[in-house]
Design a protein around this motif. Structure first.
Motif, PDB file in Angstrom:
ATOM      1  N   LEU A 113      39.066 -18.944   5.027  1.00  0.00           N
ATOM      2  CA  LEU A 113      38.432 -19.302   6.319  1.00  0.00           C
ATOM      3  C   LEU A 113      36.823 -19.858   6.045  1.00  0.00           C
ATOM      4  CD1 LEU A 113      39.422 -15.950   8.364  1.00  0.00           C
ATOM      5  CD2 LEU A 113      40.390 -18.234   8.622  1.00  0.00           C
ATOM      6  N   GLY A 114      36.305 -19.464   5.255  1.00  0.00           N
ATOM      7  CA  GLY A 114      34.841 -19.832   4.856  1.00  0.00           C
ATOM      8  C   GLY A 114      34.990 -21.277   4.340  1.00  0.00           C
ATOM      9  N   ALA A 115      35.938 -21.717   3.644  1.00  0.00           N
ATOM     10  CA  ALA A 115      36.163 -23.098   2.991  1.00  0.00           C
ATOM     11  C   ALA A 115      36.359 -23.822   4.084  1.00  0.00           C
ATOM     12  CB  ALA A 115      37.233 -23.210   1.991  1.00  0.00           C
ATOM     13  N   LEU A 116      37.401 -23.387   4.980  1.00  0.00           N
ATOM     14  CA  LEU A 116      37.774 -24.396   6.225  1.00  0.00           C
ATOM     15  C   LEU A 116      36.344 -24.673   7.100  1.00  0.00           C
ATOM     16  CD1 LEU A 116      41.226 -22.951   7.389  1.00  0.00           C
ATOM     17  CD2 LEU A 116      40.727 -25.160   6.264  1.00  0.00           C
ATOM     18  N   ALA A 117      35.745 -23.531   7.343  1.00  0.00           N
ATOM     19  CA  ALA A 117      34.469 -23.743   8.214  1.00  0.00           C
ATOM     20  C   ALA A 117      33.331 -24.686   7.544  1.00  0.00           C
ATOM     21  CB  ALA A 117      33.909 -22.347   8.402  1.00  0.00           C
ATOM     22  N   ASP A 124      44.988  -3.525  -6.188  1.00  0.00           N
ATOM     23  CA  ASP A 124      45.033  -4.777  -6.724  1.00  0.00           C
ATOM     24  C   ASP A 124      45.042  -5.852  -5.499  1.00  0.00           C
ATOM     25  OD1 ASP A 124      45.699  -3.858  -9.269  1.00  0.00           O
ATOM     26  OD2 ASP A 124      47.673  -3.664  -8.983  1.00  0.00           O
ATOM     27  N   ARG A 125      45.128  -5.349  -4.497  1.00  0.00           N
ATOM     28  CA  ARG A 125      45.037  -6.326  -3.262  1.00  0.00           C
ATOM     29  C   ARG A 125      43.706  -7.268  -3.291  1.00  0.00           C
ATOM     30  NH1 ARG A 125      43.706  -3.937   1.912  1.00  0.00           N
ATOM     31  NH2 ARG A 125      43.516  -6.034   3.038  1.00  0.00           N
ATOM     32  N   ARG A 126      44.229  -8.502  -2.944  1.00  0.00           N
ATOM     33  CA  ARG A 126      43.117  -9.562  -3.177  1.00  0.00           C
ATOM     34  C   ARG A 126      42.573  -9.648  -1.766  1.00  0.00           C
ATOM     35  NH1 ARG A 126      46.361 -10.458  -7.007  1.00  0.00           N
ATOM     36  NH2 ARG A 126      45.733 -11.606  -8.872  1.00  0.00           N
ATOM     37  N   PHE A 127      41.767  -8.876  -1.239  1.00  0.00           N
ATOM     38  CA  PHE A 127      41.090  -8.724   0.032  1.00  0.00           C
ATOM     39  C   PHE A 127      40.176  -9.954   0.247  1.00  0.00           C
ATOM     40  CE2 PHE A 127      37.986  -6.547  -2.898  1.00  0.00           C
ATOM     41  CZ  PHE A 127      36.709  -7.224  -2.322  1.00  0.00           C
ATOM     42  N   TRP A 128      39.735 -10.648  -0.543  1.00  0.00           N
ATOM     43  CA  TRP A 128      38.933 -11.626  -0.625  1.00  0.00           C
ATOM     44  C   TRP A 128      39.558 -13.078  -0.164  1.00  0.00           C
ATOM     45  CZ3 TRP A 128      40.163 -15.117  -4.302  1.00  0.00           C
ATOM     46  CH2 TRP A 128      40.721 -14.758  -5.345  1.00  0.00           C
ATOM     47  N   VAL A 129      40.875 -13.034  -0.375  1.00  0.00           N
ATOM     48  CA  VAL A 129      41.393 -14.478  -0.288  1.00  0.00           C
ATOM     49  C   VAL A 129      41.220 -15.256   1.332  1.00  0.00           C
ATOM     50  CG1 VAL A 129      43.655 -15.545  -0.266  1.00  0.00           C
ATOM     51  CG2 VAL A 129      43.028 -13.895  -2.065  1.00  0.00           C
ATOM     52  N   LEU A 130      41.688 -14.265   2.348  1.00  0.00           N
ATOM     53  CA  LEU A 130      41.328 -14.840   3.622  1.00  0.00           C
ATOM     54  C   LEU A 130      40.239 -15.220   3.869  1.00  0.00           C
ATOM     55  CD1 LEU A 130      42.962 -15.402   6.434  1.00  0.00           C
ATOM     56  CD2 LEU A 130      42.661 -13.107   6.859  1.00  0.00           C
ATOM     57  N   VAL A 157      32.794 -14.117   6.834  1.00  0.00           N
ATOM     58  CA  VAL A 157      31.711 -13.254   6.397  1.00  0.00           C
ATOM     59  C   VAL A 157      32.124 -11.652   6.889  1.00  0.00           C
ATOM     60  CG1 VAL A 157      29.352 -12.591   6.431  1.00  0.00           C
ATOM     61  CG2 VAL A 157      30.271 -15.064   6.015  1.00  0.00           C
ATOM     62  N   LEU A 158      32.522 -11.710   8.273  1.00  0.00           N
ATOM     63  CA  LEU A 158      32.864 -10.178   8.804  1.00  0.00           C
ATOM     64  C   LEU A 158      33.826  -9.608   7.937  1.00  0.00           C
ATOM     65  CD1 LEU A 158      32.300  -8.405  10.955  1.00  0.00           C
ATOM     66  CD2 LEU A 158      34.025  -9.532  12.231  1.00  0.00           C
ATOM     67  N   LEU A 159      34.864 -10.437   7.714  1.00  0.00           N
ATOM     68  CA  LEU A 159      36.198  -9.501   7.066  1.00  0.00           C
ATOM     69  C   LEU A 159      35.731  -9.427   5.573  1.00  0.00           C
ATOM     70  CD1 LEU A 159      39.041 -12.154   8.330  1.00  0.00           C
ATOM     71  CD2 LEU A 159      38.546  -9.895   9.143  1.00  0.00           C
ATOM     72  N   LEU A 160      34.931 -10.329   4.918  1.00  0.00           N
ATOM     73  CA  LEU A 160      34.608 -10.152   3.597  1.00  0.00           C
ATOM     74  C   LEU A 160      33.666  -8.604   3.412  1.00  0.00           C
ATOM     75  CD1 LEU A 160      35.026 -10.876   0.355  1.00  0.00           C
ATOM     76  CD2 LEU A 160      32.608 -12.572   0.930  1.00  0.00           C
ATOM     77  N   VAL A 161      32.626  -8.859   4.077  1.00  0.00           N
ATOM     78  CA  VAL A 161      31.854  -7.574   4.247  1.00  0.00           C
ATOM     79  C   VAL A 161      32.412  -6.304   4.387  1.00  0.00           C
ATOM     80  CG1 VAL A 161      29.704  -6.562   5.257  1.00  0.00           C
ATOM     81  CG2 VAL A 161      29.765  -8.986   4.715  1.00  0.00           C
ATOM     82  N   ARG A 162      33.393  -6.247   5.611  1.00  0.00           N
ATOM     83  CA  ARG A 162      34.093  -5.075   5.744  1.00  0.00           C
ATOM     84  C   ARG A 162      35.111  -4.666   4.665  1.00  0.00           C
ATOM     85  NH1 ARG A 162      39.269  -3.507   5.456  1.00  0.00           N
ATOM     86  NH2 ARG A 162      39.980  -1.898   6.676  1.00  0.00           N
ATOM     87  N   SER A 163      35.650  -5.416   4.042  1.00  0.00           N
ATOM     88  CA  SER A 163      36.600  -5.419   2.924  1.00  0.00           C
ATOM     89  C   SER A 163      35.812  -4.711   1.677  1.00  0.00           C
ATOM     90  CB  SER A 163      37.290  -6.344   2.609  1.00  0.00           C
ATOM     91  OG  SER A 163      38.229  -6.751   3.683  1.00  0.00           O
ATOM     92  N   LEU A 164      34.720  -5.266   1.647  1.00  0.00           N
ATOM     93  CA  LEU A 164      33.794  -4.677   0.370  1.00  0.00           C
ATOM     94  C   LEU A 164      33.338  -3.485   0.622  1.00  0.00           C
ATOM     95  CD1 LEU A 164      31.435  -8.092  -0.304  1.00  0.00           C
ATOM     96  CD2 LEU A 164      33.093  -7.057  -1.935  1.00  0.00           C
ATOM     97  N   VAL A 165      32.949  -3.026   1.778  1.00  0.00           N
ATOM     98  CA  VAL A 165      32.586  -1.710   2.086  1.00  0.00           C
ATOM     99  C   VAL A 165      33.561  -0.790   2.079  1.00  0.00           C
ATOM    100  CG1 VAL A 165      31.798  -0.064   4.176  1.00  0.00           C
ATOM    101  CG2 VAL A 165      30.648  -2.462   3.724  1.00  0.00           C
TER     102      VAL A 165
END
Length: 161
Positions: free
Chosen positions: A40-44, A30-36, A135-143
């Motif tokens: 970060l992406g929105a800030l960038a 249930d963890r929302r791994f995509w939030v951070l 992007v790095l964190l999102l891809v890592r979490s997806l994998v």
């Protein structure tokens, strides 16, 4: 945000993520791994200096190369994480020495891209680093989450062979 604030955010997030990744942690579906990464992406993406408008093509090319590199390294990073099932059935994950090597590789790639930009006189905003980290964190979490799902459903893995 200013370049200094971006840099501080990146360093803080990296320290937090590296510390957490190197400790065993229970994976929660249930963890929302995509939030951070989304934050970060929105800030960038809010930064109008993300692309150097005096060198638009070179700047966009460097940003694209950086994002392609983090897509690859995020995937590598996700595969370096050790996953296992505990006796109680819970799924756990922890970083390995290869995880640290993936981080080091990403840092060297990033430094190389910044050096290339400096040689070409292309201004690279700190928000590019922030976007890359997202992007790095999102891809890592997806994998990692995909790998965890495969461990939870061994019959699906058998069907893929």
């Amino acid at each position: 945000m200013s370049a200094l604030v971006n840099l501080l955010v990146v360093v803080a997030v990296m320290a937090l993520v590296i510390r957490r990744q190197m400790r065993p942690q229970r994976l929660d579906g249930d963890r929302r791994f995509w939030v951070l990464p989304v934050v970060l992406g929105a800030l960038a993406l809010r930064d109008p200096r993300l692309i150097d408008h005096e060198h638009t093509v070179l700047s966009a090319t460097l940003l694209g190369c950086g994002l392609a590199a983090v897509l690859a390294m995020g995937s590598v990073w996700g595969w370096t994480v050790r996953l296992w099932r505990a006796e109680d059935g819970a799924l756990w994950a922890t970083g390995t020495k290869a995880t640290m090597a993936a981080w080091a590789g990403m840092i060297f790639i990033r430094l190389g891209l910044y050096e290339t930009g400096a040689v070409l006189h292309v201004h690279q905003a700190g928000s590019a680093l922030l976007l890359s980290l997202a992007v790095l964190l999102l891809v890592r979490s997806l994998v990692v989450n995909w790998r965890a799902r495969m461990l939870e459903a061994p019959d699906r893995v058998a069907g893929l062979r």
